[in-house]
Design an enzyme around this catalytic site. Structure first.
Site, PDB file in Angstrom:
ATOM      1  N   VAL A  55       0.967  -1.302   0.046  1.00 53.72           N
ATOM      2  CA  VAL A  55       0.011   0.009   0.038  1.00 53.72           C
ATOM      3  C   VAL A  55       0.844   1.134  -0.058  1.00 53.72           C
ATOM      4  O   VAL A  55       2.000   1.135   0.029  1.00 53.72           O
ATOM      5  CB  VAL A  55      -0.990   0.093   1.227  1.00 53.72           C
ATOM      6  CG1 VAL A  55      -1.969  -1.130   1.253  1.00 53.72           C
ATOM      7  CG2 VAL A  55      -0.217   0.141   2.662  1.00 53.72           C
ATOM      8  N   THR A 106       0.951   8.065  -1.704  1.00 55.61           N
ATOM      9  CA  THR A 106       2.004   9.067  -0.870  1.00 55.61           C
ATOM     10  C   THR A 106       2.170  10.047  -2.032  1.00 55.61           C
ATOM     11  O   THR A 106       2.397  11.389  -1.551  1.00 55.61           O
ATOM     12  CB  THR A 106       3.263   8.030  -0.774  1.00 55.61           C
ATOM     13  OG1 THR A 106       2.932   6.910   0.027  1.00 55.61           O
ATOM     14  CG2 THR A 106       4.266   9.030   0.042  1.00 55.61           C
ATOM     15  N   ALA A 107       2.150   9.843  -3.151  1.00 57.10           N
ATOM     16  CA  ALA A 107       2.564  10.887  -4.276  1.00 57.10           C
ATOM     17  C   ALA A 107       1.622  12.007  -4.009  1.00 57.10           C
ATOM     18  O   ALA A 107       2.089  13.351  -4.021  1.00 57.10           O
ATOM     19  CB  ALA A 107       2.597  10.358  -5.649  1.00 57.10           C
ATOM     20  N   HIS A 147       7.292   6.239 -10.331  1.00 55.95           N
ATOM     21  CA  HIS A 147       8.011   5.246 -10.702  1.00 55.95           C
ATOM     22  C   HIS A 147       8.867   5.529 -12.164  1.00 55.95           C
ATOM     23  O   HIS A 147       9.557   6.448 -12.234  1.00 55.95           O
ATOM     24  CB  HIS A 147       7.122   3.950 -10.914  1.00 55.95           C
ATOM     25  CG  HIS A 147       6.597   3.437  -9.837  1.00 55.95           C
ATOM     26  ND1 HIS A 147       7.266   3.329  -8.445  1.00 55.95           N
ATOM     27  CD2 HIS A 147       5.271   2.775  -9.522  1.00 55.95           C
ATOM     28  CE1 HIS A 147       6.300   2.961  -7.419  1.00 55.95           C
ATOM     29  NE2 HIS A 147       5.379   2.693  -8.118  1.00 55.95           N
TER      30      HIS A 147
END
Length: 279
Positions: A55, A106-107, A147
């Site tokens: 997660v 989180t981003a 990513h």
């Protein structure tokens, strides 16, 4: 009995979990795997859908009553943060439409912490693979990407307005916490689960060629050299052991988010499982 395990099809996750998924970790139980983007697992974990699950660290305030944070297997590091991309030289997002990969990623939490004082007109949750093409086509004024996008955004003619990893690191001096591995309380022994995952990481490092076919099969047509860059960046010393810096980074992120009123207050994140790695 098989354990349910969920993680993304991204190269760092398939690399980390290759040995565990394929029954190559001595003493580990069989696993039933679900491949899903983190925005999906963030939501599913709230219903206790999986025994072990990847997660976003940003989702932890909603999950720690039911799940234990494991000290390995996740994504945390330096120079690996999300980027905010635009088509030009825009310096402020007030009035902008911004595409983000999930509202509890989180981003997005980092974006909200960074963008305080700016007033985007609209936030749209968009599948990750649609964000860069959407910004390039003018459907969105800006996009928040993660990513492998940091290696490929130039191909879309886009510009990085901010590297949120650099912003976070310069502001805190800490690595950036991105993706966490959790074990469901009352179902999985967290120390045993951490041992299995760490053994899987070690096997991947010892024989990266053995993971290659599996990683590429799930890499969503990603080019092999981008796959290699992705793994090198996101599978690092923090993947084997969060360590004190890792726990401090997670706790700092969640404390800042709670103070800003962006998330509920979470329990203090500490190295409660650190002794697992001394064995």
């Amino acid at each position: 009995m098989a354990l349910s395990l969920a993680f993304s099809p991204c190269p760092n996750d398939t690399f980390v979990f290759h040995a565990l998924v394929h029954g190559l970790v001595p003493g580990a139980p069989p696993v039933e795997v679900t491949y899903a983007d983190v925005d999906v697992t963030n939501t599913a974990a709230q219903q206790g859908a999986y025994d072990i699950v990847k997660v976003s660290y940003a989702a932890l305030p909603w999950l720690l009553d039911d799940y234990q944070l494991l000290p390995c297997g996740g994504a945390l590091g330096r120079g690996c943060g999300p980027l905010v991309l635009t088509r030009g030289d825009r310096t402020d997002l007030t009035g902008a439409t911004v595409a983000v990969p999930g509202d509890r990623t989180t981003a997005y939490l980092l974006f909200r912490l960074w963008a305080q004082g700016q007033q985007p007109a609209r936030i749209e949750v968009v599948p990750f693979h649609e964000i860069m093409p959407g910004v390039a086509a003018g459907r969105y004024d800006a996009g928040l990407v993660i990513h492998e996008a940091r290696f490929t955004y130039h191909r879309h003619g886009l510009t990085a307005l901010v590297d949120l990893g650099e912003w976070w690191e310069s502001d805190t001096g800490l690595p950036i916490p991105l993706g966490a591995i959790l074990a469901r309380r009352g179902t999985v022994d967290p120390v045993a689960a951490a041992d299995w995952i760490r053994a899987s990481v070690r096997q991947a490092w010892a024989d990266p060629a053995g993971t290659r076919e599996y990683v590429l099969a799930h890499a969503q047509e990603m080019e092999p050299d981008v796959v290699d860059q992705h793994i090198a960046l996101y599978v690092n010393e923090f993947t084997a052991d969060l360590g004190e810096d890792g726990y401090r980074a997670v706790d700092a992120l969640l404390r800042r988010a709670a103070v800003a009123g962006l998330t509920p207050t979470a329990p203090q994140i500490s190295s409660s499982l650190a002794t697992a790695w001394t064995r």
